[in-house]
Write an enzyme that holds these catalytic residues in place. Structure first.
Site, short mmCIF file in Angstrom:
data_model
loop_
_atom_site.label_atom_id
_atom_site.label_comp_id
_atom_site.label_asym_id
_atom_site.label_seq_id
_atom_site.Cartn_x
_atom_site.Cartn_y
_atom_site.Cartn_z
N SER A 1 30.62 -5.87 -116.24
CA SER A 1 31.65 -5.56 -117.22
C SER A 1 33.01 -6.12 -116.81
O SER A 1 33.23 -7.32 -116.85
CB SER A 1 31.70 -4.05 -117.43
N ASP B 1 36.43 -20.07 -115.70
CA ASP B 1 36.76 -20.92 -116.84
C ASP B 1 38.08 -21.66 -116.64
O ASP B 1 38.23 -22.81 -117.05
CB ASP B 1 36.84 -20.09 -118.12
N LYS C 1 26.80 -7.31 -118.56
CA LYS C 1 27.24 -6.37 -119.60
C LYS C 1 28.42 -6.97 -120.33
O LYS C 1 29.55 -6.92 -119.86
CB LYS C 1 27.63 -5.01 -119.01
#
Length: 471
Positions: free
Chosen positions: A315, A326, A340
């Site tokens: 999460s 990224d 998740k």
């Protein structure tokens, strides 16, 4: 702006499980108002209700029947939607403060049993050796099969100092493991830090709580002060971090990326479920709170970084790892994360109760959905503490019953070739120098073990990068 947070599961200690939680204290918006009610299905419901009231072997209160019906509706949707009674709702709110009572385990349900997602460091469960993926099949002498998750959690909570016996089934063992744990009031400092080598810092985030961002800023400033010079490299350890508050994840990411960089965005059916959270103060600070990231050393935006993850990273910790990956701000190392990628909204429904409802999926800055996939490390480094047959294959979101599918397909797509996996030396065999490998135990006062294989691999990478930069 309405503050929103995210979570994984309410742990045995009444803490956020799990992974990220969105809190929204406003009423559910009026939508789909013209949708026709399912008359036939409602008639069937009332017929069953009447039959139970009249014919069940014992009298049943209306309140119990309605509560169980609500709980059944939610648990039938996905592993993270659930009904929160008064006690569970209070525990959820208290859990964000970093103090709660119980055993210290984030859990879910699997095939009617309680499945351990991750034990929390420095808690009774962690010290007793409870591991991710363990199935709890008995609480004292009572079988777990047939209990709801809330029922099991209630049984595992209790007055500090009292004991409970857990019967655990573990894949690597042929017989059930019986552990007696003593309940405790658990106070967790969510950020720990140290210099693992001159010039090289180590920061461990155990979960994302209300004050995690502030504690991180304090830890980073202390590292620079202790080092008496700019850092040459930094290890951010998110292994077995089950998640927690979303603004904590945004704060941690914001410490290392350029201001206003996109950290995460969410997509859901309602407008309220669509968010774009950036590395800007309004997305990680509470109203009127001073910006604790403002005076961090400027070098933190460029210092070489390694982020450590594993199957227990879920999460909010996946949001941080995905954002730093990224933005090409850090090398992600370890094994694939939990996966998740859904948002749970807490909706109070009166009388001190609430429902935790999955309302959206979250995405990394480049538009990747983590749901049931997780974050693939740039460099796979196995954990020697795990059995060879299980290394990299711990419990994940995709293993949970009724999990949401990934919108672009949930089969993991490895980002590395098999020959790029750094194999851990077997835990019970000598290393390449013929010496017995020492167990990964912490000495008094240590934050991280000197024998932590993955941390040492991260440190070696950072030192290699430093050499290359020097050339």
């Amino acid at each position: 702006m309405t503050q929103k947070t995210k979570s994984i599961l309410v742990g045995l200690a009444g803490l956020l499980a799990g992974a990220a939680l969105t809190v929204n204290l406003s009423a559910i918006a009026d939508r789909d108002a013209e949708t026709a009610l399912p008359v036939e299905e409602l008639r069937a419901f009332t017929d069953v209700f009447a039959r139970i009231k009249n014919d069940y072997v014992e009298p049943v209160e209306d309140k119990k029947l309605i509560t169980e019906a609500i709980n059944g509706m939610l648990t039938g949707l996905d592993p993270h939607s659930t009904y929160l009674d008064v006690e569970a709702f209070k525990d959820l709110q208290v859990g964000t403060q970093g103090e709660f009572g119980g055993l210290g385990i984030e859990v879910g349900m699997e095939d009617g049993f309680v499945k351990v997602i991750s034990p929390i460091e420095d808690t009774p469960a962690f010290k007793a050796g409870v591991k991710p993926g363990d199935l709890i099949v008995k609480l004292d002498d009572t079988p777990v099969k047939g209990m709801t998750l809330n029922d099991a959690v209630k049984r595992m909570r209790g007055k500090p100092g009292t004991s409970i016996r857990l019967t655990i089934v573990r894949k690597s063992m042929t017989k059930p493991l019986v552990l007696t744990l003593t309940r405790a009031v658990i106070k967790i400092r969510s950020v720990k830090s140290t210099l693992v080598d001159p010039g090289y810092g180590y920061v461990r985030v155990t979960q994302f709580q209300e004050h995690t961002g502030e504690l991180l800023a304090e830890a980073l400033n202390d590292l620079y002060k202790d080092n008496k010079a700019p850092l040459k490299g930094l290890i951010l350890d998110l292994r077995n971090d089950p998640g927690g508050l979303l603004n904590g994840a945004v704060a941690v990411t914001a410490a290392f990326v350029k201001p206003d960089s996109l950290v995460v965005y969410t997509e859901g059916r309602s407008e309220d479920a669509k968010m774009r959270l950036t590395a800007s103060r309004e997305h990680y600070l509470r109203p009127m709170q001073s910006d604790y990231l403002k005076n961090l050393p400027e070098g933190l935006k460029t210092v070489p970084m390694v982020v450590l993850v594993n199957s227990g990273s879920a999460s909010a910790s996946e949001i941080v790892a995905g954002a730093l990956q990224d933005h090409k701000r850090a090398v992600v190392m370890g094994t694939r994360t939990f996966g998740k990628g859904s948002v749970q909204t807490i909706l109070p429904i009166g009388n001190g109760t609430a429902i935790k409802l999955t309302t959206a999926r979250y995405y990394t800055p480049n538009g990747r959905s983590i749901q049931a996939k997780g974050i693939e490390p740039d460099i796979v480094v196995e954990d020697p503490a795990m059995p060879e047959s299980e290394n990299g294959f711990g419990i994940r979101e995709a293993d949970l019953d009724k999990h949401l599918v990934n919108p672009v397909g949930e089969e993991p797509t490895p980002m590395v070739k098999p020959d790029e996996v750094i194999k851990a030396p077997p835990a019970d065999k000598p290393d390449k120098n013929g010496e017995d490998k020492k167990p990964m135990t912490l000495e008094p006062g240590e934050i991280v073990s000197k024998n932590d294989y993955q941390v040492n691999q991260a440190l070696n990478l950072l030192k290699g990068l430093q050499i290359l930069q020097g050339r």
